[in-house]
Design a protein around this motif. Sequence first.
Motif, PDB file in Angstrom:
ATOM      1  N   ARG A  14       0.812  -1.216   0.000  1.00  0.00           N
ATOM      2  CA  ARG A  14       0.000   0.000   0.000  1.00  0.00           C
ATOM      3  C   ARG A  14       0.845   1.267   0.000  1.00  0.00           C
ATOM      4  N   ALA A  15       2.172   1.118  -0.102  1.00  0.00           N
ATOM      5  CA  ALA A  15       3.087   2.259  -0.084  1.00  0.00           C
ATOM      6  C   ALA A  15       2.914   3.087   1.194  1.00  0.00           C
ATOM      7  N   GLU A  16       2.785   2.380   2.327  1.00  0.00           N
ATOM      8  CA  GLU A  16       2.636   3.024   3.627  1.00  0.00           C
ATOM      9  C   GLU A  16       3.861   2.757   4.487  1.00  0.00           C
ATOM     10  N   ARG A  17       4.006   3.547   5.539  1.00  0.00           N
ATOM     11  CA  ARG A  17       5.112   3.348   6.473  1.00  0.00           C
ATOM     12  C   ARG A  17       4.856   2.091   7.302  1.00  0.00           C
ATOM     13  N   PRO A  18       5.831   1.193   7.407  1.00  0.00           N
ATOM     14  CA  PRO A  18       5.615  -0.027   8.194  1.00  0.00           C
ATOM     15  C   PRO A  18       5.551   0.274   9.683  1.00  0.00           C
ATOM     16  N   PRO A  19       4.895  -0.582  10.470  1.00  0.00           N
ATOM     17  CA  PRO A  19       4.818  -0.347  11.919  1.00  0.00           C
ATOM     18  C   PRO A  19       6.158  -0.598  12.586  1.00  0.00           C
ATOM     19  N   ALA A  20       6.347   0.008  13.743  1.00  0.00           N
ATOM     20  CA  ALA A  20       7.559  -0.232  14.531  1.00  0.00           C
ATOM     21  C   ALA A  20       7.505  -1.637  15.113  1.00  0.00           C
ATOM     22  N   PRO A  21       8.604  -2.399  15.061  1.00  0.00           N
ATOM     23  CA  PRO A  21       8.575  -3.801  15.513  1.00  0.00           C
ATOM     24  C   PRO A  21       8.104  -3.969  16.957  1.00  0.00           C
ATOM     25  N   LYS A  22       8.628  -3.161  17.864  1.00  0.00           N
ATOM     26  CA  LYS A  22       8.273  -3.311  19.273  1.00  0.00           C
ATOM     27  C   LYS A  22       6.798  -3.001  19.506  1.00  0.00           C
ATOM     28  N   ALA A  23       6.337  -1.905  18.924  1.00  0.00           N
ATOM     29  CA  ALA A  23       4.940  -1.510  19.124  1.00  0.00           C
ATOM     30  C   ALA A  23       4.003  -2.554  18.535  1.00  0.00           C
ATOM     31  N   TYR A  24       4.362  -3.119  17.394  1.00  0.00           N
ATOM     32  CA  TYR A  24       3.481  -4.109  16.768  1.00  0.00           C
ATOM     33  C   TYR A  24       3.447  -5.399  17.587  1.00  0.00           C
ATOM     34  N   THR A  25       4.591  -5.803  18.109  1.00  0.00           N
ATOM     35  CA  THR A  25       4.637  -6.994  18.956  1.00  0.00           C
ATOM     36  C   THR A  25       3.770  -6.815  20.194  1.00  0.00           C
ATOM     37  N   GLU A  26       3.845  -5.636  20.807  1.00  0.00           N
ATOM     38  CA  GLU A  26       3.025  -5.364  21.981  1.00  0.00           C
ATOM     39  C   GLU A  26       1.532  -5.379  21.639  1.00  0.00           C
ATOM     40  N   SER A  27       1.183  -4.900  20.445  1.00  0.00           N
ATOM     41  CA  SER A  27      -0.228  -4.902  20.054  1.00  0.00           C
ATOM     42  C   SER A  27      -0.745  -6.327  19.888  1.00  0.00           C
ATOM     43  N   LEU A  28       0.094  -7.238  19.390  1.00  0.00           N
ATOM     44  CA  LEU A  28      -0.315  -8.639  19.261  1.00  0.00           C
ATOM     45  C   LEU A  28      -0.488  -9.287  20.633  1.00  0.00           C
ATOM     46  N   GLU A  29       0.385  -8.943  21.566  1.00  0.00           N
ATOM     47  CA  GLU A  29       0.258  -9.480  22.923  1.00  0.00           C
ATOM     48  C   GLU A  29      -1.032  -9.006  23.569  1.00  0.00           C
ATOM     49  N   ARG A  30      -1.368  -7.739  23.375  1.00  0.00           N
ATOM     50  CA  ARG A  30      -2.623  -7.222  23.943  1.00  0.00           C
ATOM     51  C   ARG A  30      -3.823  -7.889  23.290  1.00  0.00           C
ATOM     52  N   LEU A  31      -3.714  -8.143  21.982  1.00  0.00           N
ATOM     53  CA  LEU A  31      -4.818  -8.783  21.279  1.00  0.00           C
ATOM     54  C   LEU A  31      -5.070 -10.185  21.816  1.00  0.00           C
ATOM     55  N   ALA A  32      -4.009 -10.918  22.102  1.00  0.00           N
ATOM     56  CA  ALA A  32      -4.154 -12.282  22.607  1.00  0.00           C
ATOM     57  C   ALA A  32      -4.835 -12.320  23.969  1.00  0.00           C
ATOM     58  N   LEU A  33      -4.696 -11.253  24.746  1.00  0.00           N
ATOM     59  CA  LEU A  33      -5.286 -11.195  26.086  1.00  0.00           C
ATOM     60  C   LEU A  33      -6.474 -10.244  26.161  1.00  0.00           C
ATOM     61  N   TRP A  34      -6.990  -9.844  25.026  1.00  0.00           N
ATOM     62  CA  TRP A  34      -8.099  -8.891  24.957  1.00  0.00           C
ATOM     63  C   TRP A  34      -9.347  -9.500  25.594  1.00  0.00           C
ATOM     64  N   PRO A  35      -9.965  -8.832  26.562  1.00  0.00           N
ATOM     65  CA  PRO A  35     -11.155  -9.389  27.220  1.00  0.00           C
ATOM     66  C   PRO A  35     -12.321  -9.646  26.270  1.00  0.00           C
ATOM     67  N   LYS A  36     -12.397  -8.893  25.184  1.00  0.00           N
ATOM     68  CA  LYS A  36     -13.509  -9.057  24.236  1.00  0.00           C
ATOM     69  C   LYS A  36     -13.171 -10.006  23.086  1.00  0.00           C
ATOM     70  N   LEU A  37     -12.065 -10.756  23.213  1.00  0.00           N
ATOM     71  CA  LEU A  37     -11.634 -11.585  22.092  1.00  0.00           C
ATOM     72  C   LEU A  37     -12.674 -12.644  21.727  1.00  0.00           C
ATOM     73  N   GLU A  38     -13.231 -13.342  22.721  1.00  0.00           N
ATOM     74  CA  GLU A  38     -14.217 -14.383  22.427  1.00  0.00           C
ATOM     75  C   GLU A  38     -15.442 -13.800  21.734  1.00  0.00           C
ATOM     76  N   HIS A  39     -15.862 -12.625  22.181  1.00  0.00           N
ATOM     77  CA  HIS A  39     -16.995 -11.961  21.539  1.00  0.00           C
ATOM     78  C   HIS A  39     -16.648 -11.620  20.092  1.00  0.00           C
TER      79      HIS A  39
END
Length: 353
Positions: A62-87
Amino acid sequence: MLTTNQIAAIEFLSVRRAQDRLRHLRELGVVFAFRESYLRGGTSQTRYALGYLGARLIAAQRAERPPAPKAYTESLERLALWPKLEHQLGVNDFFCTLAAHRNPARLREAGRDGEVDGLTQWWSERRCTEFFWKYLGGGRETRLRPDGYGCWEEDGRTVRFFLEHDTGTESLTKVTGKLADYAAFPTDAFGVLLFSVHSTRREIALRTALRRALGGSEPGFVIATAARDDSTFGHADGPAGPIWGLWTPQGGDTVPRRYRLAELPQRGPSVEHSASNTDQPFNEAALDPNDREMSRRIDTPQPEPADPAGYVDDDDDLGDVTLYDDADDDVYRAPTAPARPDVHRPRRTRWAA
């Protein structure tokens, strides 16, 4: 985030083929995967999200700036523990079951490659929140927060819908409290409101709560309900099948007749299919946020919708109620001039799920 079965349903001929492909993508770092361990033993299906390498590939495409590695890794960790994940996985399951009707691998195998009937729009809650809002004046606004928004096409009929996916964790008072936002927004100009609940008992209670909350008055838009137990969602076509019961103030708590998703009243604009509408899959008929016709539908007061009561009582045909306005001014066309800026409405930003 999607499960193995969800990905297999929309892209592959079998779960085994999906597992093999996903394993390779995981080894390359294109996808991020994990399982949830249960207290009584066993684990969930594998859940997949876009890994860091996958995010970089999409950004490059998409010719966009890629995400920062650390910030993206942290976002995946939060997603895995997201309280609304099952919903959220439940919401995704609803849309994936619809999207499975357009599985490209199965269509090619059946010699039906290129068909576009089925799910032609799938917007997430966040995308809906960015688009479906209206300035009321005096610093006030109304903003819809459905769990998703979709467009289903079948046999020449087009049904646009807002989805409320109920798991039973919220009180019915809170669930029916969402009607105020839908009533304040020109909901009928964009689609019908679907309530998907976890059981038949919950559906009966919801229909009673709807009548109590609305006090016998028309809500100004079409409401349909369905339960996800074997008596309704057990149908072979899933949410596309004859599982939906139209709600009216005059109707009872039970559902006298069930309709297919394509048989529900048609609401919303008719959008010509275009691959340029969006870069997301299952969005050929997506609304253009920058089109002036879309802004007009949001900002202009809408006429009272046709009374859908006839749908519940008429067991022979749905043709006695006006469902859809096929007038030329309801057909979506790309604007020929830049949209007029609106001082009341800040610019909407695009968001990709």
